[in-house]
Design a protein around this motif. Sequence first.
Motif: not given
Length: 623
Positions: A385-392, A416-422
Amino acid sequence: MTMSNEARPGFAFGRPPAPDWSDFFGALAEHTDYQARLDALLELTARATKLPVVALYLADSPESRPHLVRLRFPKPARATSAGAETGSRVPFLGGSLGRWRRETLDAETFDVDEAFYSDSVVSVSSGVPLDLPRDERYTTSSIVATPVGALYSVPLHRRGEQIGVVQVGPVSEQPGRRLRKAMESIASPLAHAVALAREQSRLQEQLAEYETRADVSRQMLRSAFELDEFLHLLLELAVKASGTQAGFIALADTSGAIRLHTAVDLPDGLLDGVDLTPGAGFLEWLDEAERALYVADFARAAELGIQVILAVPLADEERVLGVLGLMNLEGGRPPAEHSLNLLAIFAEQIQLVLGNVRLFEAFNRQFVDTIHALARALDARYPYSEGHHRRVTDWAMTIGHELGLSEGQLEALWVAGMGHDVGMCGIVEVEHGFQADFHHPTIGASMFDVLPNGQAASEIVATHHEWFDGWGFPAGLKGEEIPVGGRILALAEYIVESTTADSIQTAMPPSKLFEEIEIRRGRQFDPAVVDAWRAAFERQRRASALGTPFRPCHTFKGEPEAACTTCPARTVDAPCWTIPDVRCIYHGDPDCRGCFVYLEAVERATDAGTDVPAPAPRGVEEV
C-alpha cells in the motif's frame, strides 16, 4: 337518569383498554416532532378520561410558573338555523362548552373523532389561562373553574419534582370515581413521557443551534477569504467616498510584477499592458521609505485619458504587495481634498486583508499537509500500500486533464486525492473492513470541511465510493449528483488497487483491467470518466517503445522514497525487470512477473508479435 353497564364508558365489551405506559411511550416512538408528540399524549389522555378538553402546563424550572404548552380543544360545531345541535357535537357558546350534569353522560354525547384545534389562538379565545400561579391549588388534584367550565387539575411529578399540571374536563363539581382512577393510572406515564419529549426536543434544538452556528461560522470564514469579492467591495467604497470616477487594485504575481487585479468603472482594457510596479516607469517612488508614489510617464497617462491619478503602494514590512489607485478621466472633476487621506485609510484596510489572506493560506497549507501526512502514514502500514494516495492522485489528475477540468477543479482533485482515505485514521478498529469502508469517506470529508476553501475537496472525498448507478455509499448518490471529482477518484482508486500486486495475488494485466472496467461502466463508473482514462492510458502505451515500460517503474510506484531513490532502475538504461537489484520488494512486488509494469509490456509486445526480455533473478539489499 341511570345508565346500564353497556352504556357506561369502560364497561362495554369491545371498548379499547385504558392507555398504559407502553401506549404513552409508543406515542413518542411514532412521532419525531415535539408538538406532534404532545398532541398524541393529550389524545391518549382524552381517551382515558372520555373528556374533550385537555390542557397541558409545564414549568421551565421548579421556581417558575407552569405555562400552557398544548391544548386539546373541540372544534366549534355548526348549528342549524333553529340553533339545534348537529349530530352529537358539543355546542360552543361564548367560549363555553356548557354545563353537563354528569361526566359519564357528557363523555358519551361527545364525538371524540372530530377535528380539534390545539394552537395558541384557540387557547386565548377559549379563555383557558396561559399560565398558572404557583400556589397550593395546583400541587394536588382539585377542581378549578375556567371559562370553558370546571376542569379537573392533576399535578405531574417526575423523580420527586413537580414538572407541570394537566387539566381535563369539563366536569361536574366533584370528579367521579372513574375519572379519579383514570387520572391516577395515567398521571405518572404521562409525566415521564412529557418530560422525555421535552428533553429530546431541547437536545434537538441545541444540536440544530450548534449546527447552525458552525455552518454560519464556516460560511463567514469562507466569505472572509473570498479575496476578489472583498477587494472589489473595498474599492467600490473608496471610489464612492473619494468622489473619483474610477479605481483599481493591482497585485503582485508570482514573478513580482504588479498587474491589474480588479477595477471599478475603469474602461475595458485601459491599463492592459501597463506595468504598475513601482519603479518600472509608469509609477515611480517619490520617497520609497515613506511609501509615496507619483506618475512618472505623463505622456502615457495622457494617452490613456487619465486626468488625475492618486496611487499608494500596498506593502508589508518585507515587500510591495500591490498598488491601490483612484483616478479621474478626461472631463472629470478634481478629486476631493480629503481623497489622499481616504486613500491611505483604504490602503491600510486592503493591506490588512492581504496580510490575513497570507496567514490563512499558510495555515491552510499546513493543515492540508498534516492531512496528507496522515494519509502517507496510513499507506505505510503494508509494503503493497506504499504510495497508494500518490498513485491514485496521479491517475486522477491524468483523467482530470483529459476531461479538461479547470485549474480550480484540478487543485481540489489533487488535495482530495492525496488524502481521500484519511478517514481510516478516525476509525479505531481499522482492520474491520466494512466499518472502516462505510464510514471513512464521511470522516475524511469532515477533516477537509473545516477549511474555509475545503468544501470542494470535502465533497470529492465524501463521494469517492459512490456508484454512478446509485448503489454506492455512504449517501447512495448517482449520476450527476456525484461531483465530477468524486467520479474520477472512484475510478482512479479502482485502477490502483487492481494494478497493485501483493503477497496473495499478482497485479491485474491490462486486458483484464479493461474487461473489468467495461463491466462496471455505467454502473460503478461514469462512462465519460472511463473514456477519458482509456484515452490517456492508450496514448501513454502508444508513446512507449516495445519491450520497455509504458512508464518508468519509479514514477509508477515511487514509494517508499528511501528504496526508490536508490533503485538502480532509475539510472540503468534497461527495462526495470531485467535489473537484478531492483528494489520493488519494498513496495510490495515480490516478483516482477506479477508487476503491472511488466504485464503491460508483455501484452503490448504480444499484440505486436514480439517478445520482451525475461525478468532477472531478484537480489535484495537492505535499505
